[in-house]
Design an enzyme around this catalytic site. Structure first.
Site, PDB file in Angstrom:
ATOM      1  N   LYS A 193     -28.305 -17.869  27.678  1.00  0.00           N
ATOM      2  CA  LYS A 193     -27.777 -17.300  28.928  1.00  0.00           C
ATOM      3  C   LYS A 193     -26.812 -18.292  29.580  1.00  0.00           C
ATOM      4  O   LYS A 193     -26.753 -19.468  29.181  1.00  0.00           O
ATOM      5  CB  LYS A 193     -28.936 -16.974  29.878  1.00  0.00           C
ATOM      6  CG  LYS A 193     -29.728 -18.186  30.318  1.00  0.00           C
ATOM      7  CD  LYS A 193     -30.922 -17.797  31.177  1.00  0.00           C
ATOM      8  CE  LYS A 193     -31.795 -18.997  31.434  1.00  0.00           C
ATOM      9  NZ  LYS A 193     -32.212 -19.197  32.786  1.00  0.00           N
ATOM     10  N   TYR A 241     -10.345 -39.152  50.130  1.00  0.00           N
ATOM     11  CA  TYR A 241     -10.585 -38.606  51.464  1.00  0.00           C
ATOM     12  C   TYR A 241     -11.630 -39.411  52.227  1.00  0.00           C
ATOM     13  O   TYR A 241     -12.694 -39.728  51.699  1.00  0.00           O
ATOM     14  CB  TYR A 241     -11.079 -37.163  51.369  1.00  0.00           C
ATOM     15  CG  TYR A 241     -10.064 -36.169  50.854  1.00  0.00           C
ATOM     16  CD1 TYR A 241      -8.787 -36.076  51.424  1.00  0.00           C
ATOM     17  CD2 TYR A 241     -10.388 -35.309  49.819  1.00  0.00           C
ATOM     18  CE1 TYR A 241      -7.868 -35.149  50.956  1.00  0.00           C
ATOM     19  CE2 TYR A 241      -9.471 -34.373  49.351  1.00  0.00           C
ATOM     20  CZ  TYR A 241      -8.217 -34.301  49.922  1.00  0.00           C
ATOM     21  OH  TYR A 241      -7.309 -33.385  49.458  1.00  0.00           O
ATOM     22  N   ARG A 271     -39.504 -19.964  24.375  1.00  0.00           N
ATOM     23  CA  ARG A 271     -38.115 -19.726  24.776  1.00  0.00           C
ATOM     24  C   ARG A 271     -37.490 -21.077  25.132  1.00  0.00           C
ATOM     25  O   ARG A 271     -37.801 -21.652  26.171  1.00  0.00           O
ATOM     26  CB  ARG A 271     -38.066 -18.789  25.992  1.00  0.00           C
ATOM     27  CG  ARG A 271     -38.744 -17.439  25.764  1.00  0.00           C
ATOM     28  CD  ARG A 271     -38.612 -16.557  26.998  1.00  0.00           C
ATOM     29  NE  ARG A 271     -39.072 -17.204  28.217  1.00  0.00           N
ATOM     30  CZ  ARG A 271     -40.337 -17.227  28.638  1.00  0.00           C
ATOM     31  NH1 ARG A 271     -41.280 -16.608  27.950  1.00  0.00           N
ATOM     32  NH2 ARG A 271     -40.661 -17.846  29.752  1.00  0.00           N
ATOM     33  N   ARG A 325     -41.783 -15.806  41.094  1.00  0.00           N
ATOM     34  CA  ARG A 325     -40.363 -15.450  40.985  1.00  0.00           C
ATOM     35  C   ARG A 325     -40.359 -14.019  40.468  1.00  0.00           C
ATOM     36  O   ARG A 325     -40.816 -13.140  41.192  1.00  0.00           O
ATOM     37  CB  ARG A 325     -39.669 -16.449  40.049  1.00  0.00           C
ATOM     38  CG  ARG A 325     -38.185 -16.582  40.275  1.00  0.00           C
ATOM     39  CD  ARG A 325     -37.566 -17.703  39.460  1.00  0.00           C
ATOM     40  NE  ARG A 325     -37.575 -17.462  38.018  1.00  0.00           N
ATOM     41  CZ  ARG A 325     -37.005 -18.245  37.112  1.00  0.00           C
ATOM     42  NH1 ARG A 325     -36.372 -19.342  37.496  1.00  0.00           N
ATOM     43  NH2 ARG A 325     -37.033 -17.973  35.822  1.00  0.00           N
ATOM     44  N   HIS A 362     -43.511 -17.131  32.770  1.00  0.00           N
ATOM     45  CA  HIS A 362     -42.682 -18.346  32.811  1.00  0.00           C
ATOM     46  C   HIS A 362     -43.397 -19.417  33.634  1.00  0.00           C
ATOM     47  O   HIS A 362     -44.006 -19.112  34.658  1.00  0.00           O
ATOM     48  CB  HIS A 362     -41.330 -17.987  33.447  1.00  0.00           C
ATOM     49  CG  HIS A 362     -40.269 -19.033  33.295  1.00  0.00           C
ATOM     50  ND1 HIS A 362     -39.993 -19.667  32.111  1.00  0.00           N
ATOM     51  CD2 HIS A 362     -39.382 -19.541  34.195  1.00  0.00           C
ATOM     52  CE1 HIS A 362     -38.989 -20.519  32.281  1.00  0.00           C
ATOM     53  NE2 HIS A 362     -38.606 -20.471  33.544  1.00  0.00           N
ATOM     54  N   ASP A 395      -9.959 -31.384  42.527  1.00  0.00           N
ATOM     55  CA  ASP A 395      -9.376 -31.382  41.175  1.00  0.00           C
ATOM     56  C   ASP A 395      -9.351 -32.758  40.533  1.00  0.00           C
ATOM     57  O   ASP A 395      -8.854 -32.897  39.409  1.00  0.00           O
ATOM     58  CB  ASP A 395      -7.921 -30.891  41.234  1.00  0.00           C
ATOM     59  CG  ASP A 395      -7.770 -29.702  42.135  1.00  0.00           C
ATOM     60  OD1 ASP A 395      -8.292 -28.643  41.768  1.00  0.00           O
ATOM     61  OD2 ASP A 395      -7.164 -29.832  43.225  1.00  0.00           O
ATOM     62  N   CYS A 430     -12.780 -35.202  44.680  1.00  0.00           N
ATOM     63  CA  CYS A 430     -12.009 -34.140  45.334  1.00  0.00           C
ATOM     64  C   CYS A 430     -12.121 -32.857  44.503  1.00  0.00           C
ATOM     65  O   CYS A 430     -12.823 -32.808  43.499  1.00  0.00           O
ATOM     66  CB  CYS A 430     -10.543 -34.549  45.454  1.00  0.00           C
ATOM     67  SG  CYS A 430     -10.324 -36.190  46.160  1.00  0.00           S
TER      68      CYS A 430
HETATM   69  C1  LIG Z   1     -37.328 -16.910  31.877  1.00  0.00           C
HETATM   70  C2  LIG Z   1     -36.832 -18.162  31.244  1.00  0.00           C
HETATM   71  N1  LIG Z   1     -37.306 -18.498  30.036  1.00  0.00           N
HETATM   72  C3  LIG Z   1     -36.901 -19.626  29.412  1.00  0.00           C
HETATM   73  C4  LIG Z   1     -35.982 -20.454  29.998  1.00  0.00           C
HETATM   74  C5  LIG Z   1     -35.570 -21.714  29.279  1.00  0.00           C
HETATM   75  O1  LIG Z   1     -35.979 -22.840  29.970  1.00  0.00           O
HETATM   76  P1  LIG Z   1     -35.585 -24.286  29.431  1.00  0.00           P
HETATM   77  O2  LIG Z   1     -34.107 -24.371  29.533  1.00  0.00           O
HETATM   78  O3  LIG Z   1     -36.295 -25.219  30.348  1.00  0.00           O
HETATM   79  O4  LIG Z   1     -36.053 -24.345  28.034  1.00  0.00           O
HETATM   80  C6  LIG Z   1     -35.468 -20.146  31.261  1.00  0.00           C
HETATM   81  C7  LIG Z   1     -34.485 -21.035  31.891  1.00  0.00           C
HETATM   82  O5  LIG Z   1     -34.160 -21.037  33.019  1.00  0.00           O
HETATM   83  C8  LIG Z   1     -35.903 -18.958  31.895  1.00  0.00           C
HETATM   84  O6  LIG Z   1     -35.444 -18.612  33.090  1.00  0.00           O
END
Ligand SMILES: Cc1ncc(COP(=O)(O)O)c(C=O)c1O
Length: 412
Positions: free
Chosen positions: A52, A284, A238, A150, A182, A333, A331
């Site tokens: 993702k 700045y 995951r 969440r 999760h 850029d 800054c």
């Molecule tokens: C639902 C879910 N699963 C798995 C992951 C993967 O987590 P990580 O990058 O800590 O392995 C994420 C990451 O944000 C997540 O939101």
């Protein structure tokens, strides 16, 4: 469900604005070697590679391709658009998508054979509707909130969701593939939330079975859990950040005895070099003044490119094997580094903002420490002006990468 060939990649950022003086090199060989190290650690458990958010800033399609080439049966994205982008690029393997809105039409996902998460009876109904209009059964993973608060169904709503899912299975509308959740703090060894979430997950799974469901996959673990919470591996983990070579939290990979190599190296060419006089204020607000005559260089990347302003006056970059300090404020850029009183530097010299650390440069995790954030944020926030250049790709029928965000052709 193996991928045979991916279509050429389309640009993912606004066209024509890629920097010519900076680039993020993405080392796909390092990506594959991280995956291999993680696989060895998790043993028989299956690996879902999380791609993702543009592969955590590394480019979703090239990383997806390499993950498949390395044998990943599963990919995970957040949004329907990301899942469909994988399909459009030619990926036909298993993909899970889990974050969508109340009015989302899930038909395209079902039609594209994407696995979809459902956390409520409303979401399940949308999936049933999607299955009806796609003319095929939807593949669903039921999400339980085991303590992150969440997404995921609350424990009190779980029996109703399971009952509705069992009904939808009987009606031939859905197939319940998985039960998932999760972690809140798997990256903090010994954190009390871990056993609490594990027990809640086990309970939720048993309730799903008692409702007549037969999910074949239970998945709870992220990178940290995959590495250091063996009892949380279940059928599948995951894994995101570890695949990109970044420790989920300092010391986790070492605790697991797993060597990770950062996949992204961010480089830039100095756009200006000059000597400044003692007392000269830099950038700045003049938050830093030269205490002696010294040479400064201008790095053509700024917070619009994802370089955190919090690193102003704090961090350093690598230049010819040395560590040269960031002076003054970062800054939009650009920012300034001090090369030293006698520095023999030239416009066009390369600086390394972060990478594996081989040449004395900081890592993304160093930047995270300076800025009070996490390595995840440092790599994912890189902007669309930074071209990604791919090296170390597995070759063969791998996709062309020279069109990704305007990245220039590279050795991939
Ligand atoms: C639902 C879910 N699963 C798995 C992951 C993967 O987590 P990580 O990058 O800590 O392995 C994420 C990451 O944000 C997540 O939101």
């Amino acid at each position: 469900m193996a991928v045979t060939e991916l279509a050429p990649l389309r640009p993912t950022g606004p066209p024509g604005i890629a920097s010519t003086t900076a680039a993020a090199e993405i080392d796909l060989a390092a990506f594959r070697s991280n995956l291999a190290a993680i696989k060895q650690r998790i043993g028989a458990c299956d690996l879902m590679v999380v791609v993702k958010a543009e592969g955590y800033g590394h480019g979703m399609l090239p990383c997806a391709w390499e993950a498949r080439a390395a044998g990943a049966r599963w990919l995970c994205v957040a949004t329907p658009a990301e899942a469909l982008a994988l399909r459009e690029a030619g990926d036909t393997g298993r993909v899970l998508a889990w974050l969508y809105g109340a009015d989302e039409d899930l038909t395209p996902l079902v039609a594209a054979d994407v696995d979809v998460s459902a956390q409520s009876t409303q979401q399940l109904s949308r999936l049933v509707a999607g299955a009806a209009s796609a003319g095929r059964r939807a593949r669903v993973h039921l999400k339980i909130d085991t303590g992150l608060s969440r997404n995921g169904a609350a424990m009190r709503d779980w029996p109703e969701l399971c009952a509705a899912a069992a009904e939808a299975v009987r009606a031939g509308a859905v197939e319940v593939i998985g039960v998932w959740s999760h972690f809140a703090a798997a990256d903090e060894p010994g954190h009390p939330s871990v056993p609490i979430q594990l027990a809640a997950f086990q309970r939720a799974y048993e309730q799903a079975r008692a409702a007549g469901l037969e999910p074949v996959l239970r998945h709870l673990g992220n990178s940290a859990a995959a590495l250091v919470v063996p009892e949380a591996r279940f059928d599948l983990v995951r894994v995101g950040i570890a695949a990109y070579g970044i420790d989920p939290a300092p010391g986790i990979a070492a605790l697991a005895g797993v060597q990770l190599r950062p996949v992204m190296t961010l480089r830039a060419q100095l756009a200006n070099v000059k000597q400044i006089e003692p007392g000269a204020g830099v950038s700045y607000g003049w938050t830093w003044r030269a205490h002696e005559r010294t040479v400064v260089g201008l790095v053509p990347l700024g917070y619009a490119d994802g370089i955190p302003r919090h690193a102003s006056d704090v961090g350093y970059v690598g230049w010819r094997g040395a560590q040269v300090s960031i002076r003054g404020r970062i800054c939009m850029d650009q920012f300034v580094v001090e090369l030293g009183p006698d520095a023999d530097a030239a416009v066009g010299d390369e600086v390394i903002l972060f990478g594996p650390g081989d040449e004395g440069e900081p890592t993304a995790e160093d930047w995270a420490r300076w800025c009070g954030t996490i390595g995840y944020e440092i790599v994912t926030r890189l902007g669309v002006r930074v071209p990604r250049q791919y090296v170390g790709g597995s070759g063969g029928s791998s996709p062309r990468t020279d069109t990704v965000r305007g990245a220039s052709p590279s050795a991939g």
